[in-house]
Write a protein that holds these residues in place. Structure first.
Motif, PDB file in Angstrom:
ATOM      1  N   ARG A  27      69.451  18.629  28.345  1.00  0.00           N
ATOM      2  CA  ARG A  27      68.060  18.983  27.526  1.00  0.00           C
ATOM      3  C   ARG A  27      67.956  19.793  26.619  1.00  0.00           C
ATOM      4  O   ARG A  27      67.439  19.621  25.598  1.00  0.00           O
ATOM      5  CB  ARG A  27      66.673  18.039  28.214  1.00  0.00           C
ATOM      6  N   GLU A  29      67.725  23.044  27.248  1.00  0.00           N
ATOM      7  CA  GLU A  29      67.202  24.187  27.796  1.00  0.00           C
ATOM      8  C   GLU A  29      67.931  25.129  28.436  1.00  0.00           C
ATOM      9  O   GLU A  29      69.024  24.646  28.733  1.00  0.00           O
ATOM     10  CB  GLU A  29      66.088  23.819  28.697  1.00  0.00           C
ATOM     11  N   LEU A 469      74.557  20.834  23.562  1.00  0.00           N
ATOM     12  CA  LEU A 469      74.113  19.708  23.376  1.00  0.00           C
ATOM     13  C   LEU A 469      75.375  19.095  23.270  1.00  0.00           C
ATOM     14  O   LEU A 469      75.609  17.625  23.903  1.00  0.00           O
ATOM     15  CB  LEU A 469      72.988  19.167  22.650  1.00  0.00           C
ATOM     16  N   THR A 478      73.494  13.002  27.861  1.00  0.00           N
ATOM     17  CA  THR A 478      72.554  12.904  26.692  1.00  0.00           C
ATOM     18  C   THR A 478      72.911  12.241  25.672  1.00  0.00           C
ATOM     19  O   THR A 478      74.587  11.856  25.273  1.00  0.00           O
ATOM     20  CB  THR A 478      71.856  14.175  26.248  1.00  0.00           C
ATOM     21  N   ALA A 482      68.907  11.152  21.483  1.00  0.00           N
ATOM     22  CA  ALA A 482      67.643  11.949  22.137  1.00  0.00           C
ATOM     23  C   ALA A 482      67.683  13.650  21.775  1.00  0.00           C
ATOM     24  O   ALA A 482      66.281  15.093  22.047  1.00  0.00           O
ATOM     25  CB  ALA A 482      68.169  12.475  23.532  1.00  0.00           C
ATOM     26  N   HIS A 485      64.235  15.212  19.898  1.00  0.00           N
ATOM     27  CA  HIS A 485      62.912  15.256  20.518  1.00  0.00           C
ATOM     28  C   HIS A 485      63.152  16.727  21.779  1.00  0.00           C
ATOM     29  O   HIS A 485      61.937  16.710  22.068  1.00  0.00           O
ATOM     30  CB  HIS A 485      62.360  14.207  20.869  1.00  0.00           C
ATOM     31  N   ASP A 486      64.161  16.427  21.697  1.00  0.00           N
ATOM     32  CA  ASP A 486      64.056  17.552  23.085  1.00  0.00           C
ATOM     33  C   ASP A 486      64.236  18.916  22.450  1.00  0.00           C
ATOM     34  O   ASP A 486      64.476  20.175  22.925  1.00  0.00           O
ATOM     35  CB  ASP A 486      65.941  17.640  23.341  1.00  0.00           C
TER      36      ASP A 486
END
Length: 536
Positions: A27, A29, A469, A478, A482, A485-486
């Motif tokens: 996501r 992070e 990502l 993923t 998406a 928004h992440d």
């Protein structure tokens, strides 16, 4: 390792000043990020080189430090992804050994050879019109006269280091060289190869080398790597590298992407026409677009992106954050007879406080940030920077704020042509890079550009987040949909209407400085460049 709730990506970002290595979740992070250091060698005649062995040693050391502090992470790593500085060249032999230092994006020594392969009559913008038309139609661009593209590096090696050229099995971009060290495989991604200007990318789903462009370039196809998509898995990590780093054998290594492309993903700007501004050593302002287009006169084009099926606008301004480093290292803390015994360890927060306390406009002192020439919106390797309109009342604080504002004026200069390129106003600009750590610099950009600036959280980590990502997409953890928004936004800065008229006036003066002085710069620096070339 394929559980999105526990999997990690090992993300590597090779910048000009050193590598960053991070553990990134699917996501986006960034759980932890470590930084290494490398050196840059500036040579006479416009040379800029780095040692690939030093790249690799620093990356391995940094990975070891990261994994030592996260002993449970190695078993959770689902993929490895690399991003790096773009527009560099590493000449390697058939065993993957580099044959000389890497020539990086700042190097201009190939400029004379670019002019040879792009020459012809009649001329348009200094290029032979027939070749120009072919290059633009097929590749979406043409080798820049500045000599900073990889094709210029290759031609420089061919003409000045024929022994190296003969031994070279493949010429690789820095990112693709790192992939070679990880996997033992020679390959380039569709977007990393672009600035060689040897591919036909009219069909974004079928990017390939073009025989006509190869013939123009005088570089044979067999010295260039196989092409793959950024989201393709290149192969498993080499067993010996896996053992050395303490990683699982068979861990997939994705193709990855250069820094400009990973930054867009790490900023969360993956939708068409969603802009992001990077302020690091250099700077760029770009967005993804659905179609191919070229603006030859302002040195930008829509080129293949890391997101399959999309183009993005390629442009770059040579020095942004580098101007603050210049101010710190060459003026305030120079190693000379006036050297200060005490030095503030991290001077940038002090700069921020001084700038915030100084009124907008810096008492009408202007700084032009062209310390290493410029690429966009002008391709001018001879222009140089400076302070303008100094007076006896000018303070150090005025000069520091003028540097912050000068970089923002340069961004505004570029924004005008990017907006013309896309045919629409770009607002809500996401800002990343080290410059985005400065709240006052974000506000200055909002005021100078008259656009809202969205400060991405942890902006220095945009590249590792982006390639993390990308790797997560590549191994099915993923989706691109998406990502928007992440990626979190820390703050949004709105233009201050009280500063609008002042900055409009000063920006007009800024542009005038270039127009009225470019011939002076050319005269001063062309002679210096020729002397340096003879000395080399």
């Amino acid at each position: 390792m394929n559980d999105p709730t526990t999997a990690l990506i090992l993300a590597v970002d090779l910048g000009t000043s050193g590598p960053k290595v991070a553990l990134v979740t699917p996501r986006g992070e960034v759980l932890d990020c470590r930084t290494g250091a490398i050196t840059l060698t500036i040579l006479p005649g416009g040379g800029a080189e780095q040692d690939p062995d030093q790249w690799w040693a620093s990356i391995k050391t940094t990975i070891a430090q990261l994994l030592r502090d996260h002993p449970d992470a190695a078993g959770r790593i689902a993929a490895i992804g690399c991003t790096s500085q773009w527009s560099g060249t590493v000449a390697v032999d058939e065993d993957g050994r580099h044959l000389m230092n890497a020539i990086i994006w700042m190097d201009t020594r190939g400029a004379p050879y670019v002019r040879q392969i792009t020459n012809g009559w009649p001329k348009v913008a200094g290029y032979g019109a027939p070749r120009l038309a072919t290059w633009l139609r097929l590749a979406g661009g043409i080798p820049a006269h500045s000599g900073k593209d990889p094709i210029a590096h290759i031609l420089y090696i061919k003409h000045t280091r024929p022994d190296v050229y003969r031994q070279t099995y493949k010429f690789l971009e820095p990112k693709d060289y790192l992939n070679l060290r990880f996997t033992g495989r020679f390959a380039a991604s569709h977007e990393s190869i672009t600035l060689h200007w040897l591919t036909d990318n009219r069909d974004i789903h079928n990017v390939r080398y073009d025989d006509r462009l190869l013939r123009f370039s005088t570089v044979p196809a067999d010295k260039l790597p196989e092409l793959k998509r950024a989201v393709d898995v290149l192969g498993p990590i080499r067993p010996d590298v896996a053992r050395e780093l303490g990683l699982a054998e068979g861990t997939p290594v994705i193709m990855g992407t250069p820094d400009m492309h990973s930054a867009a993903i790490g900023a969360g700007a993956v939708a068409d026409f969603e802009p992001h501004l990077y302020i690091g050593t250099s700077a760029w302002l770009t967005c993804h677009v659905p179609t191919k287009r070229v603006d030859l006169f302002h040195n930008m084009a829509s080129l293949p992106s890391a997101v399959p099926g999309k183009y993005f606008i390629a442009n770059e301004q040579e020095t942004a954050g580098a101007c603050l480093a210049f101010l710190r290292d060459n003026i305030l803390y120079a190693d000379d007879a006036l050297e200060r015994r005490e030095r503030i360890p991290n001077v940038y927060p002090v700069f921020d406080r001084m700038v915030a306390a100084t009124p907008a406009g810096s008492d009408r002192v202007l700084f032009t940030p062209w310390l290493h020439g410029e690429r966009t919106p002008v391709d001018d390797g001879l222009v140089r920077g400076g302070f303008h309109n100094l007076s006896l009342r000018t303070t150090r604080a005025h000069m520091i704020r003028a540097v912050f504002e000068g970089v923002a004026y340069n961004t505004r200069w570029l924004l005008r042509y990017v907006e013309r390129f896309v045919g629409r106003r770009l607002d809500e600009i996401r800002m990343i890079g080290g410059g985005a750590n400065s709240d006052v610099w974000c506000q200055i950009h909002a005021d100078v550009l008259d656009r809202a600036i969205r400060q991405v959280k942890d902006p220095v980590q945009a590249n590792v987040r982006g390639v993390g990502l990308l790797a997560a997409v590549a191994v099915g953890l993923t989706t691109f949909e998406a990502i928007d928004h992440d990626v979190p936004i820390a703050n949004t800065y709105r233009p201050n209407p009280a500063n609008r008229a002042l900055y409009d006036e000063l920006f007009a003066a800024y542009e005038t400085i270039y127009r009225q002085n470019r011939r002076i710069y050319a005269g001063l620096n062309r002679g210096n460049h020729e002397l340096e070339g003879h000395a080399e």
